[in-house]
Write an enzyme that holds these catalytic residues in place. Sequence first.
Site, short mmCIF file in Angstrom:
data_model
loop_
_atom_site.label_atom_id
_atom_site.label_comp_id
_atom_site.label_asym_id
_atom_site.label_seq_id
_atom_site.Cartn_x
_atom_site.Cartn_y
_atom_site.Cartn_z
N GLU A 117 26.87 28.53 8.18
CA GLU A 117 26.96 28.57 9.75
C GLU A 117 28.28 28.61 10.36
O GLU A 117 28.81 29.23 11.25
CB GLU A 117 25.78 28.03 10.40
N GLU A 139 17.49 27.23 4.48
CA GLU A 139 16.87 26.00 5.51
C GLU A 139 15.24 26.29 5.35
O GLU A 139 14.56 25.50 5.55
CB GLU A 139 17.19 26.28 6.86
#
Length: 712
Positions: A117, A139
């Site tokens: 990210e 995740e």
Amino acid sequence: MNSIRYEQDAQGIVTLTFDAPGAPVNTMTPQWQADLTSCVERLYAEKDGVRGVILASAKDTFFAGADLKAVLELKPDAGAAVFADIEITKKQFRRLEQLGRPVVAMLAGTALGGGWELALAAHQRIAVDSPKIQFGLPEVTLGLLPGASGVTKTVRLLGLLESMPYLVEGKTLRPAEAHKLGLVGELVASADQLRAAAIKWIEANPNAVQPWDVKGHKIPGGTPSSPKVAQALAIGPSMLRQKTRGLYPAPEAILACMVEGAQVDFDTALRIESRWLATLVASPVTHALIGVFFDRNLVKSGASRPKDVPKWKASKVGILGAGMMGAGIAYSNAMRGVACVLKDVSIERAEQGKSYTKKLSDKRVARGIMAADKQAATLALITPTAAASDLRGCDLIIEAVFEQRALKATVTQEAEPMLAPGGFFASNTSTLPITGLATASARPDKFIGLHFFSPVDKMELVEIIKGRQTDAETLARAYDYVLQIGKTPIVVNDSRGFYTSRTFGTFVMEGCAMLEEGIPATVIENAALAAGMPVGPLAVLDETSLSLSVHVMAQTAADLAAEGKRFDKRPGEALVEMMVKEFKRPGRAAGGGFYDYPEGEKKRLWPGLKERFEKPGVAWDIAELRDRILYRQAVETLRCLADGVLESGHDANIGSIFGIGFPAWTGGAWRFIEAQGLDAFCARARELAAAHGERFTPPVLPAGWAPGQKVG
């Protein structure tokens, strides 16, 4: 600043180098977040003198993401604080990409989760083209959601449908794959070429902006209202629920976040993403899945390995038996560059075992993930033979023949003299006690159990079994070898069935006991799936073979008789024996067991189960059946811990999940017990014992008991 170095060169290019002090990787700690805020403030203050920004790492990896230990400390009421915290991080990412200066991420190592990210906050990503590097947002495997803009940006880069494997499933990418998708803009051959490529791109793109900041930007493939997307989304939630059984909140939260975020502007989508993350971070399932992550790291770091033995690598491994197990072990060795000798009673059977590696590697070549010359080199590492003399000089010999004590003794005595000086011998047995098998060895201190799981190429667990005379060096070398071939080891002490087979047996036999009680087979199988088991007990027993279970019972009875003990069948075992001996249904490999396997059609339950075993009007409760399936395995795990078969909670958790399919949402069998509290767990187990039999009775434990403390 402690975790980021801010350096500006004479050309006005600022390099932000992430370098967490005293840590092997960079993570999003509070210190790092504060440092990033300071860096961004400085960039804005000195913007006129800045021509571009490079994001770099001083570590082997680019960035590891969130601080998972901090996540484990969050309480159920932490949602609001998490929302505020992640919004601060995203604000800095947003300010960085709206600086008005080109930003490039130099990726010399892996960037996963929050690390990826961070890379997505750059206008351009340049990566070293190495198959060892991974990118992506896994995740979901930790019960989390890519909440630092990962969901929002991936949808806007790839589209709703194309991004699902990378968000909902957590699929990771190698640099070449990321480049093909457009997630990485440029590949270079080595790390020392990154900076020049980054500077060149900065000079060529002085006014770089993110795609979502370009006026008129549209999500590839369309929004949720687009016909093709809408059609897929109409069935998506139900398909997802079928996979998760409602036990894993994260995949459903990610899908909801994707769809909701695609219907609003970019900045609103970021806030939606933060809210969804806040609903997950303190979830018991999230904490359990993160616990599994830490347990695996413990295992791979050598937590159950003797500490005072030097690290070791095998150069040449012998494998006795070229059947399904032996062929799989040979494949695992060759794929990791370990030379092996694959021996069977004839050269034809040994060659057939080697062909298994060719078959699997052919698929990799066809998919373009293995070069033809690499395949040839891999196959050359396997030497098929029928001659014991070809085993001479092996550092390790693994016996993988049929589960028959006399046969194992014969091949042990034939092969053991071929070991190199200091070499050791291992038995791939799933049930037979290692101490007993070691009586055939001239060096029982150099004899150990290595229990591989089928199919070996897919199953990552190896159960290492210490015999009573196995020495520390042999254990340490076995541990190192398992890691060397890319598997995950757990260590157990010797007993019949060890840990995994003993506990797996309780699962399948509980299903058979339910069938004996007259409960419909469809209800039993669905209760197991509803509990989170990957497959029902009757289906998995078909795969492993009912006849093998009958053979194990017979071998156990003979062994106990030799010790002057009586063998009493457990609930369910008589039914299995009846299926094999009376109904001639020994399992899938022999044509059918609890299921029929019509050619070209889906398997279906054998109609004879309904006729012979189901009892009309028998009462059953799905919640009670789920508890029986989970508690029966967990009680056996507790007994293994109390008996000293298991010495640690992490081995219990990893062994139960990766060896017997205990549901990952629990964090493993020991964590399942811990989550309820030992007293509460034992109280419920005693309730089940009163209703269904003493097999549910937990061991009597002293006050303050913990794994590693043997009872009695």
